[in-house]
Structure formats: C-alpha cells, structure tokens
Design a protein around this motif. Sequence first.
Motif, PDB file in Angstrom:
ATOM      1  N   SER A   1       0.847  -1.190   0.000  1.00  0.00           N
ATOM      2  CA  SER A   1       0.000   0.000   0.000  1.00  0.00           C
ATOM      3  C   SER A   1       0.883   1.241   0.000  1.00  0.00           C
ATOM      4  CB  SER A   1      -0.910   0.006   1.235  1.00  0.00           C
ATOM      5  OG  SER A   1      -1.765  -1.103   1.230  1.00  0.00           O
ATOM      6  N   PRO A   2       1.450   1.591  -1.155  1.00  0.00           N
ATOM      7  CA  PRO A   2       2.375   2.729  -1.179  1.00  0.00           C
ATOM      8  C   PRO A   2       1.665   4.043  -0.891  1.00  0.00           C
ATOM      9  CG  PRO A   2       1.908   1.984  -3.396  1.00  0.00           C
ATOM     10  CD  PRO A   2       1.260   1.001  -2.473  1.00  0.00           C
ATOM     11  N   PRO A   3       2.403   5.025  -0.353  1.00  0.00           N
ATOM     12  CA  PRO A   3       1.789   6.315  -0.071  1.00  0.00           C
ATOM     13  C   PRO A   3       1.403   7.035  -1.357  1.00  0.00           C
ATOM     14  CG  PRO A   3       4.153   6.416   0.305  1.00  0.00           C
ATOM     15  CD  PRO A   3       3.813   4.986   0.012  1.00  0.00           C
ATOM     16  N   GLY A   4       0.452   7.931  -1.228  1.00  0.00           N
ATOM     17  CA  GLY A   4       0.020   8.735  -2.368  1.00  0.00           C
ATOM     18  C   GLY A   4      -1.390   9.236  -2.185  1.00  0.00           C
ATOM     19  N   PHE A   5      -1.790  10.154  -3.029  1.00  0.00           N
ATOM     20  CA  PHE A   5      -3.144  10.693  -3.009  1.00  0.00           C
ATOM     21  C   PHE A   5      -4.027   9.790  -3.854  1.00  0.00           C
ATOM     22  CE2 PHE A   5      -0.590  14.293  -1.799  1.00  0.00           C
ATOM     23  CZ  PHE A   5      -1.373  14.935  -0.846  1.00  0.00           C
ATOM     24  N   MET A   6      -5.110   9.295  -3.252  1.00  0.00           N
ATOM     25  CA  MET A   6      -5.925   8.276  -3.907  1.00  0.00           C
ATOM     26  C   MET A   6      -7.227   8.817  -4.502  1.00  0.00           C
ATOM     27  SD  MET A   6      -3.857   5.859  -3.370  1.00  0.00           S
ATOM     28  CE  MET A   6      -4.717   4.397  -3.871  1.00  0.00           C
ATOM     29  N   SER A   7      -7.872   9.750  -3.818  1.00  0.00           N
ATOM     30  CA  SER A   7      -9.168  10.224  -4.314  1.00  0.00           C
ATOM     31  C   SER A   7      -9.428  11.645  -3.836  1.00  0.00           C
ATOM     32  CB  SER A   7     -10.297   9.300  -3.850  1.00  0.00           C
ATOM     33  OG  SER A   7     -10.471   9.403  -2.454  1.00  0.00           O
ATOM     34  N   THR A   8     -10.456  12.238  -4.415  1.00  0.00           N
ATOM     35  CA  THR A   8     -10.864  13.591  -4.045  1.00  0.00           C
ATOM     36  C   THR A   8     -12.384  13.682  -4.090  1.00  0.00           C
ATOM     37  OG1 THR A   8     -10.647  15.939  -4.599  1.00  0.00           O
ATOM     38  CG2 THR A   8     -10.563  14.380  -6.424  1.00  0.00           C
ATOM     39  N   THR A   9     -12.923  14.533  -3.252  1.00  0.00           N
ATOM     40  CA  THR A   9     -14.369  14.743  -3.260  1.00  0.00           C
ATOM     41  C   THR A   9     -14.740  15.674  -4.405  1.00  0.00           C
ATOM     42  OG1 THR A   9     -14.308  16.734  -1.887  1.00  0.00           O
ATOM     43  CG2 THR A   9     -14.451  14.612  -0.728  1.00  0.00           C
ATOM     44  N   ASN A  10     -16.034  15.959  -4.501  1.00  0.00           N
ATOM     45  CA  ASN A  10     -16.493  17.007  -5.394  1.00  0.00           C
ATOM     46  C   ASN A  10     -15.868  18.343  -4.978  1.00  0.00           C
ATOM     47  OD1 ASN A  10     -18.163  16.490  -3.046  1.00  0.00           O
ATOM     48  ND2 ASN A  10     -19.495  18.124  -3.755  1.00  0.00           N
ATOM     49  N   ILE A  11     -15.885  19.309  -5.866  1.00  0.00           N
ATOM     50  CA  ILE A  11     -15.342  20.646  -5.610  1.00  0.00           C
ATOM     51  C   ILE A  11     -16.505  21.570  -5.267  1.00  0.00           C
ATOM     52  CG2 ILE A  11     -14.118  22.601  -6.616  1.00  0.00           C
ATOM     53  CD1 ILE A  11     -12.709  20.537  -8.470  1.00  0.00           C
ATOM     54  N   VAL A  12     -16.385  22.252  -4.119  1.00  0.00           N
ATOM     55  CA  VAL A  12     -17.483  23.081  -3.608  1.00  0.00           C
ATOM     56  C   VAL A  12     -17.036  24.538  -3.498  1.00  0.00           C
ATOM     57  CG1 VAL A  12     -18.981  23.482  -1.618  1.00  0.00           C
ATOM     58  CG2 VAL A  12     -18.437  21.151  -2.305  1.00  0.00           C
ATOM     59  N   PRO A  13     -17.775  25.482  -4.100  1.00  0.00           N
ATOM     60  CA  PRO A  13     -17.454  26.896  -3.909  1.00  0.00           C
ATOM     61  C   PRO A  13     -18.020  27.390  -2.573  1.00  0.00           C
ATOM     62  CG  PRO A  13     -19.269  26.675  -5.468  1.00  0.00           C
ATOM     63  CD  PRO A  13     -18.853  25.276  -5.075  1.00  0.00           C
ATOM     64  N   TRP A  14     -17.207  28.179  -1.837  1.00  0.00           N
ATOM     65  CA  TRP A  14     -17.673  28.736  -0.568  1.00  0.00           C
ATOM     66  C   TRP A  14     -16.798  29.927  -0.202  1.00  0.00           C
ATOM     67  CZ3 TRP A  14     -15.740  28.487   4.701  1.00  0.00           C
ATOM     68  CH2 TRP A  14     -16.688  28.907   5.649  1.00  0.00           C
ATOM     69  N   ASN A  15     -17.430  31.059   0.049  1.00  0.00           N
ATOM     70  CA  ASN A  15     -16.748  32.274   0.503  1.00  0.00           C
ATOM     71  C   ASN A  15     -15.556  32.665  -0.377  1.00  0.00           C
ATOM     72  OD1 ASN A  15     -18.544  32.662   2.544  1.00  0.00           O
ATOM     73  ND2 ASN A  15     -17.153  32.116   4.205  1.00  0.00           N
ATOM     74  N   GLY A  16     -15.738  32.649  -1.677  1.00  0.00           N
ATOM     75  CA  GLY A  16     -14.699  33.113  -2.591  1.00  0.00           C
ATOM     76  C   GLY A  16     -13.586  32.130  -2.883  1.00  0.00           C
ATOM     77  N   ALA A  17     -13.765  30.878  -2.519  1.00  0.00           N
ATOM     78  CA  ALA A  17     -12.745  29.857  -2.802  1.00  0.00           C
ATOM     79  C   ALA A  17     -13.439  28.557  -3.203  1.00  0.00           C
ATOM     80  CB  ALA A  17     -11.849  29.630  -1.586  1.00  0.00           C
ATOM     81  N   LEU A  18     -12.673  27.669  -3.801  1.00  0.00           N
ATOM     82  CA  LEU A  18     -13.146  26.320  -4.123  1.00  0.00           C
ATOM     83  C   LEU A  18     -12.486  25.352  -3.150  1.00  0.00           C
ATOM     84  CD1 LEU A  18     -12.709  26.446  -8.001  1.00  0.00           C
ATOM     85  CD2 LEU A  18     -14.826  26.773  -6.706  1.00  0.00           C
ATOM     86  N   TYR A  19     -13.262  24.396  -2.638  1.00  0.00           N
ATOM     87  CA  TYR A  19     -12.749  23.444  -1.660  1.00  0.00           C
ATOM     88  C   TYR A  19     -12.958  22.015  -2.136  1.00  0.00           C
ATOM     89  CZ  TYR A  19     -12.441  27.281   1.667  1.00  0.00           C
ATOM     90  OH  TYR A  19     -12.120  28.451   2.292  1.00  0.00           O
ATOM     91  N   THR A  20     -12.018  21.155  -1.760  1.00  0.00           N
ATOM     92  CA  THR A  20     -12.149  19.721  -1.964  1.00  0.00           C
ATOM     93  C   THR A  20     -11.403  19.022  -0.836  1.00  0.00           C
ATOM     94  OG1 THR A  20     -11.902  17.905  -3.577  1.00  0.00           O
ATOM     95  CG2 THR A  20     -10.097  19.474  -3.427  1.00  0.00           C
ATOM     96  N   ILE A  21     -11.755  17.793  -0.577  1.00  0.00           N
ATOM     97  CA  ILE A  21     -11.026  16.993   0.407  1.00  0.00           C
ATOM     98  C   ILE A  21     -10.344  15.850  -0.334  1.00  0.00           C
ATOM     99  CG2 ILE A  21     -11.209  15.477   2.419  1.00  0.00           C
ATOM    100  CD1 ILE A  21     -13.454  17.272   3.442  1.00  0.00           C
TER     101      ILE A  21
END
Length: 194
Positions: free
Chosen positions: A108-128
């Motif tokens: 199970s090597p390290p790395g970024f595996m997935s991301t949520t939808n992108i949500v606009p809020w208070n002048g920025a875009l957010y994702t987890i």
Amino acid sequence: DLAHLVKDCRVRFSAAGSADPLLLDDRTWLHAFHTDDGENVFAFASASFIPYRHKMPCSAGTARTDCWRNGIAALTSDDGGRTFTYLGTPPGHIVFPPPPVYRDDLASPPGFMSTTNIVPWNGALYTILWRRDDDGRGENCLARSVGNDTRRWQVWNGRAFVDAAAFDGTAWSTAVTDCAPIGPRGDPWIRGLV
C-alpha cells in the motif's frame, strides 16, 4: 429533467495505459468537477499506475491492488464535459503526486488516492483529498483554490492554508504534499461534500 433521463456511457477520457510508473498515465478516473459557465470544466482525477496490468513485479504481494501507485491529476474540458484532456503532459498533469520513487516492495504505497467534489464557498473552491501515508493508513486533507483559480491550490497544515501546487501553463509544480488531517488519521476517506 428527471422524467427524461437517459443512460450515456460514452468514454469522456481515457488514459494512455502507460507501463511507466513515473508517468501515472496507466488508468485515470474523473472524480471532481468545477465550471463557472457550463462549457469550460476543470476536473480532478485519480491517476494510477497498476503493476499487475503490465506484468510487472510486486514483491509486496499478489493482490491486484498491491504496489498500486496513485496521484491526483488535473484535466479540462472546453465542450461542457463531453471530452477531457490532461492539464499538462504526463507527468506534468499531476497536482498532488505520490513520493517520487516507485517501489515494488510496498503493498500500500503512499500517495493521493481520491478527491471529493469541488465546492465553492466564501470566494474559494474546496475539496477533500484522501491520502495514504507511509504506514498504509489514510488521512483526509482539505485543499482550496482562492478566487476560483483552479490553477493554484493550497492545503490546510493545521494552522493555515499554505501554497501547495501551481500550473505554469505547461506543467504542475508541487511545493507541499503534507497536510493536517481533517478528522483522525486512519478514518475512511470522505467521498463527498454538501
């Protein structure tokens, strides 16, 4: 409208199927989308190198997911999401990369595996983003782009948002991949934001 939905199974994007683990252009799954006008779309995708598909060794195990290397890629569409292309030529399409060296001894090597939808809020875009650490445990990281600029992303380090990745017109450069977890380490990944 909902009374007239039809199934559309056309492929919107297909990775090259590359056997080079450093390119992360073997398989790519579109995960998150943002558009201001319905025609020009930015997307995050899970970009992978999967050794078993190329009959490459994985001394860590024989499961299909062993030694699976992964990062988060950026893509764009200028036709309302009917087709996508990488934003940057591989490996310059990776916004949030795994460690630079491929190892065939980590199940199970390290790395970024997935991301949520992108949500606009208070002048920025957010994702987890869900990231697997060196010990195989995961954590959820909060990322944002200020002013809806999808070519510059920051991550939360526990005290503030810090510049993480930027696109220079040709390739992504990543300054930071470390982040403070949103919730306890080892939590399952967050799949969506509402």
